[in-house]
Design an enzyme around this catalytic site. Structure first.
Site, PDB file in Angstrom:
ATOM      1  N   TYR A  24      71.750  37.697 -45.643  1.00 42.71           N
ATOM      2  CA  TYR A  24      70.810  38.811 -45.593  1.00 42.71           C
ATOM      3  C   TYR A  24      71.511  40.078 -45.124  1.00 42.71           C
ATOM      4  O   TYR A  24      72.424  40.022 -44.309  1.00 42.71           O
ATOM      5  CB  TYR A  24      69.677  38.501 -44.616  1.00 42.71           C
ATOM      6  CG  TYR A  24      68.823  37.328 -45.009  1.00 42.71           C
ATOM      7  CD1 TYR A  24      67.955  37.417 -46.089  1.00 42.71           C
ATOM      8  CD2 TYR A  24      68.878  36.134 -44.313  1.00 42.71           C
ATOM      9  CE1 TYR A  24      67.159  36.356 -46.458  1.00 42.71           C
ATOM     10  CE2 TYR A  24      68.085  35.056 -44.674  1.00 42.71           C
ATOM     11  CZ  TYR A  24      67.232  35.177 -45.744  1.00 42.71           C
ATOM     12  OH  TYR A  24      66.447  34.129 -46.115  1.00 42.71           O
ATOM     13  N   GLU A 100      49.494  30.060 -29.878  1.00 41.47           N
ATOM     14  CA  GLU A 100      48.756  30.640 -31.002  1.00 41.47           C
ATOM     15  C   GLU A 100      48.072  31.963 -30.665  1.00 41.47           C
ATOM     16  O   GLU A 100      47.697  32.707 -31.570  1.00 41.47           O
ATOM     17  CB  GLU A 100      47.765  29.621 -31.555  1.00 41.47           C
ATOM     18  CG  GLU A 100      48.486  28.456 -32.211  1.00 41.47           C
ATOM     19  CD  GLU A 100      47.566  27.406 -32.786  1.00 41.47           C
ATOM     20  OE1 GLU A 100      46.331  27.540 -32.648  1.00 41.47           O
ATOM     21  OE2 GLU A 100      48.091  26.445 -33.377  1.00 41.47           O
TER      22      GLU A 100
END
Length: 119
Positions: A24, A100
């Site tokens: 990348y 979460e």
């Protein structure tokens, strides 16, 4: 690199072929967008701290870097681990357990950024 590989292979009478695959591109945030997102994050009540990462560059790969080659933007971390849990592991560890609540925090940042950007 080639000299080292050639010398090692010559020592053992071995052949070699080098194939180099680029990864990348470097991810570089744009300053104005980074400041914009940081200011939005500071307005979200659940966000306890907003800091700019000052660590040296890391060798991880992130495909978001391709986007930033074409449009201005900012990549940010949401703090999805929870060090207060008994067994806190780093991201990408097989035993990592995401907090979460970080997903909700990120959604609030992105939602607020979208609304403010559209004004």
């Amino acid at each position: 690199m080639e000299r080292t590989i050639k010398a090692s292979c010559d020592m053992f009478h071995a052949d070699y072929e080098i194939t180099f695959t680029r990864g990348y591109p470097t991810l570089v945030n744009h300053p104005q967008e980074t400041e914009f997102v940081a200011n939005i994050a500071k307005q979200v009540p659940e966000i306890k701290e907003v800091t700019e990462t000052k660590t040296p560059p890391i060798m991880g790969g992130e495909d978001f870097s391709y986007y930033l080659q074409h449009v201005n933007g900012a990549f940010f971390f949401t703090g999805a681990s929870n060090s207060s849990w008994a067994m806190a592991y780093p991201h990408h560890h097989p035993k990592f357990d995401i907090d979460e609540r970080a997903l909700l925090h990120a959604a609030k940042i992105l939602g607020a950024a979208t609304l403010q950007y559209m004004d």
